[in-house]
Write an enzyme that holds these catalytic residues in place. Sequence first.
Site, mmCIF file in Angstrom:
data_model
loop_
_atom_site.group_PDB
_atom_site.id
_atom_site.type_symbol
_atom_site.label_atom_id
_atom_site.label_comp_id
_atom_site.label_asym_id
_atom_site.label_seq_id
_atom_site.Cartn_x
_atom_site.Cartn_y
_atom_site.Cartn_z
ATOM 1 N N ARG A 49 0.856 -1.199 0.000
ATOM 2 C CA ARG A 49 0.000 0.000 0.000
ATOM 3 C C ARG A 49 0.882 1.236 0.000
ATOM 4 O O ARG A 49 2.092 1.144 0.141
ATOM 5 C CB ARG A 49 -0.926 -0.033 1.219
ATOM 6 C CG ARG A 49 -0.186 -0.428 2.496
ATOM 7 C CD ARG A 49 -0.617 0.272 3.702
ATOM 8 N NE ARG A 49 -0.445 1.700 3.623
ATOM 9 C CZ ARG A 49 0.709 2.344 3.815
ATOM 10 N NH1 ARG A 49 1.834 1.703 4.071
ATOM 11 N NH2 ARG A 49 0.753 3.657 3.736
ATOM 12 N N ALA A 51 0.830 5.191 -2.176
ATOM 13 C CA ALA A 51 0.698 5.499 -3.600
ATOM 14 C C ALA A 51 1.890 5.033 -4.466
ATOM 15 O O ALA A 51 1.689 4.297 -5.450
ATOM 16 C CB ALA A 51 0.429 7.000 -3.774
ATOM 17 N N ARG A 92 -7.462 -0.186 -6.816
ATOM 18 C CA ARG A 92 -7.642 0.975 -5.929
ATOM 19 C C ARG A 92 -7.719 2.230 -6.817
ATOM 20 O O ARG A 92 -6.832 2.452 -7.648
ATOM 21 C CB ARG A 92 -6.482 1.089 -4.921
ATOM 22 C CG ARG A 92 -6.407 -0.139 -3.986
ATOM 23 C CD ARG A 92 -5.531 0.113 -2.784
ATOM 24 N NE ARG A 92 -6.158 1.015 -1.839
ATOM 25 C CZ ARG A 92 -5.511 1.599 -0.822
ATOM 26 N NH1 ARG A 92 -4.227 1.365 -0.649
ATOM 27 N NH2 ARG A 92 -6.151 2.402 0.004
ATOM 28 N N GLN A 197 -2.392 2.655 9.923
ATOM 29 C CA GLN A 197 -1.077 2.665 9.250
ATOM 30 C C GLN A 197 -0.039 3.422 10.073
ATOM 31 O O GLN A 197 1.146 3.125 10.021
ATOM 32 C CB GLN A 197 -1.198 3.316 7.865
ATOM 33 C CG GLN A 197 -1.920 2.495 6.821
ATOM 34 C CD GLN A 197 -3.403 2.794 6.774
ATOM 35 O OE1 GLN A 197 -4.002 3.202 7.769
ATOM 36 N NE2 GLN A 197 -4.016 2.597 5.626
ATOM 37 N N ASP A 238 -1.823 10.965 -2.397
ATOM 38 C CA ASP A 238 -2.209 9.904 -3.326
ATOM 39 C C ASP A 238 -2.488 10.453 -4.719
ATOM 40 O O ASP A 238 -2.291 9.764 -5.720
ATOM 41 C CB ASP A 238 -3.413 9.134 -2.784
ATOM 42 C CG ASP A 238 -2.946 8.221 -1.672
ATOM 43 O OD1 ASP A 238 -2.821 8.695 -0.536
ATOM 44 O OD2 ASP A 238 -2.639 7.053 -1.962
ATOM 45 N N ASN A 248 -5.288 12.602 0.146
ATOM 46 C CA ASN A 248 -4.404 11.780 0.978
ATOM 47 C C ASN A 248 -5.269 11.056 2.004
ATOM 48 O O ASN A 248 -6.489 11.251 2.053
ATOM 49 C CB ASN A 248 -3.337 12.652 1.650
ATOM 50 C CG ASN A 248 -2.262 11.819 2.330
ATOM 51 O OD1 ASN A 248 -1.720 10.878 1.724
ATOM 52 N ND2 ASN A 248 -1.958 12.100 3.579
HETATM 53 O O1 MRU Z 1 -4.620 3.392 2.085
HETATM 54 P P1 MRU Z 1 -3.138 3.579 2.038
HETATM 55 O O2 MRU Z 1 -2.444 3.042 3.240
HETATM 56 O O3 MRU Z 1 -2.554 3.072 0.749
HETATM 57 O O4 MRU Z 1 -2.957 5.146 2.045
HETATM 58 C C1 MRU Z 1 -1.663 5.678 1.965
HETATM 59 C C2 MRU Z 1 -1.630 7.154 2.085
HETATM 60 O O5 MRU Z 1 -2.632 7.815 2.157
HETATM 61 C C3 MRU Z 1 -0.297 7.798 2.032
HETATM 62 O O6 MRU Z 1 -0.270 8.965 2.792
HETATM 63 C C4 MRU Z 1 -0.002 8.181 0.558
HETATM 64 O O7 MRU Z 1 -0.107 7.049 -0.264
HETATM 65 C C5 MRU Z 1 1.323 8.791 0.394
HETATM 66 S S1 MRU Z 1 2.562 7.592 0.745
HETATM 67 C C6 MRU Z 1 3.932 7.891 0.116
#
Ligand code: MRU
Length: 342
Positions: A49, A51, A92, A197, A238, A248
Site C-alpha cells: 500500500r 501510492a 484501488r 497505518q 495519493d 491523501n
Molecule cells: O490506504 P493507504 O495506506 O494506501 O494510504 C496511503 C496514504 O494515504 C499515504 O499517505 C499516501 O499514499 C502517500 S505515501 C507515500
Amino acid sequence: MKKINNPPIEWLGNRVRILDQTRLPQEEVYLELNNYQAIASAITGLKIRGAPAIGVAGSYGVALGALEIEAKSRDEFLRRLQGISQTLAATRPTAKNLFRAIDRMQQVAAVGEDIEQTKKALIDEAVKIHSEEVEATKKLSQLGAELIQDGFSILTHCNTGTLATAGYGTALGVIKRAKEQSKNIKVLATETRPLLQGARLTTWELKRANIPFTLITDSMAGYFMSRGEVSCVIVGADRIAANGDTANKIGTYSLAVLAKENGIPFYVAAPTTTIDLSLASGDEIPIEQRNPNEVTHIQGVSIAPEGINVANPAFDVTPHKYITTIITERGIIKEPYGEELK
Ligand code: MRU
C-alpha cells in the site's frame, strides 16, 4: 539505521516478493507472488500500500501477467495484456501512481514487435519504474529536509516511508533525511484510523530509524497544535490535482485546517508521479470507499453493534489553500500551484 531486511517489494526474475504490511508490526512475513491476480489482491487487501508502492506493484503485476500469456498472435497478446491491466487498474482508484505506471507499461507493449521481446521490455520497464520511484523519493526527501529545522516537532499522518513508497519515503523520507543530517527532531505520529497505518507501520519505521516519536490518536492532533507542540505537519499524497488540491489518507483535511487555524506550516511531499494535471481540482479525484468492516472491527475484533450504518472513505481532499508547500523531486513549490505544478 536499521534497514528493512528485504525491500518491501522486489522483482525476483519471474515472481515478486513483498513484505505483507497487514502482518506488521507483529510479524515480518514475506510473500512470493507469481501471478498478476495475486498482485491485484495484495493491492486490494493492503498487503502492499501507499501510492508509489502501489504504482510499482502494478507495473510488476503487468510484467507478471505478460509472462503468463501464451498467445498465438501479437493481437491476442495485446488484448490479453489489456485485460490484465484493467484488473490491476480496478484494485484501488485514488492513487495516481498506479494508473501512470500501468499506462507506461501499455505504451511499452504497444511499440514491441516480437512477443518474447515485448515481455522482456515490460520487465525492464517495471524495474525502471521502481528505480525511478526510489530515486525520486530520495531526491524529494533531500529537498524537503531543508524545511525541517533543528528542534522541530513534526506531526505526520498515515505511513509514508519505505513501506509506502518501495523507495526512501515521502513525508517520512523528509523526516528520515532531516535526522540523517543530525537535526534534533521528534515526531508525533497519528494512529490513522481505521486501519492504523500510523500506529502499526510508521512507528515501526521510526523505531528502526532511531527517531524519537510519540504515538497519538487522530483526535489528539488539535490538542498538541493548540499547545504549541507542533512545529510543522508533513504528509504524503495519493493524487494532486492541477490546482494543488491533494487527496491523501482520510483525516488529512482535518489536520490541514487545524494547522492553518494554529499558524502551523502544512507540507505535502510526493513524487511527480502522484500529480494529475488532467484533473482541474480535487473535486474530480475519485475517492475509494472501503469495506465498513474496517471501521466496525479492529484487527478482526468487533467494536460496534451489528447492522449499523457505517461510512469508510479511505481518502479526503485538502484544498490547496491549506497547503504551505508541495515538495517534489523536481523542486519545492508554493502558490500559485496552478502555474507552478505545470
Ligand atoms: O490506504 P493507504 O495506506 O494506501 O494510504 C496511503 C496514504 O494515504 C499515504 O499517505 C499516501 O499514499 C502517500 S505515501 C507515500
